[in-house]
Write a protein that holds these residues in place. Sequence first.
Motif, PDB file in Angstrom:
ATOM      1  N   MET A  61       1.034  -1.347   0.246  1.00 55.42           N
ATOM      2  CA  MET A  61      -0.132  -0.485  -0.069  1.00 55.42           C
ATOM      3  C   MET A  61       0.926   1.390  -0.178  1.00 55.42           C
ATOM      4  SD  MET A  61      -2.892  -1.233  -0.023  1.00 55.42           S
ATOM      5  CE  MET A  61      -3.868  -0.366  -0.179  1.00 55.42           C
ATOM      6  N   VAL A  62       0.829   2.084  -1.200  1.00 55.72           N
ATOM      7  CA  VAL A  62       1.384   2.959  -1.784  1.00 55.72           C
ATOM      8  C   VAL A  62       0.545   4.445  -1.436  1.00 55.72           C
ATOM      9  CG1 VAL A  62       3.339   3.984  -3.021  1.00 55.72           C
ATOM     10  CG2 VAL A  62       3.310   1.786  -2.791  1.00 55.72           C
ATOM     11  N   GLN A  63       1.080   5.840  -0.246  1.00 55.40           N
ATOM     12  CA  GLN A  63       0.424   7.206  -0.894  1.00 55.40           C
ATOM     13  C   GLN A  63       0.603   7.440  -1.635  1.00 55.40           C
ATOM     14  OE1 GLN A  63       2.226   8.964   2.145  1.00 55.40           O
ATOM     15  NE2 GLN A  63       0.586   8.591   4.009  1.00 55.40           N
ATOM     16  N   GLY A  64      -0.666   7.943  -2.374  1.00 60.41           N
ATOM     17  CA  GLY A  64      -0.372   7.910  -3.842  1.00 60.41           C
ATOM     18  C   GLY A  64      -0.087   9.388  -4.008  1.00 60.41           C
ATOM     19  N   PRO A  65      -0.738  10.401  -5.239  1.00 57.17           N
ATOM     20  CA  PRO A  65      -0.224   9.424  -6.391  1.00 57.17           C
ATOM     21  C   PRO A  65       1.159   9.014  -6.917  1.00 57.17           C
ATOM     22  CG  PRO A  65      -0.490  12.147  -7.013  1.00 57.17           C
ATOM     23  CD  PRO A  65       0.003  11.933  -5.242  1.00 57.17           C
ATOM     24  N   VAL A  66       0.964   8.399  -7.393  1.00 56.35           N
ATOM     25  CA  VAL A  66       2.488   6.984  -8.115  1.00 56.35           C
ATOM     26  C   VAL A  66       2.376   7.078  -9.555  1.00 56.35           C
ATOM     27  CG1 VAL A  66       2.154   5.731  -6.117  1.00 56.35           C
ATOM     28  CG2 VAL A  66       1.570   4.846  -7.972  1.00 56.35           C
TER      29      VAL A  66
END
Length: 72
Positions: free
Chosen positions: A18-23
């Motif tokens: 789970m990655v904080q966006g934006p990506v």
Amino acid sequence: MSGTEPRTVRVVPNGPLMVQGPVRIEMPDGQVVESDRFMVAICTCRRSKDYPMCDTSHRCRKRSEPSVQRSA
């Protein structure tokens, strides 16, 4: 990323990253995949039909449950 807060990446056991966006994801073949969502699930099992994005294909299905058939 100088002068900004570091991104948070959360590893979900048996699940996605789970990655904080934006990506912006750069694939090995040069393809670029972008998401402007506030949190992005990145597939780690490679089962996703929307790889590199997670579509929850990693979730196990219970095989002991009988299938339900409905008549019309």
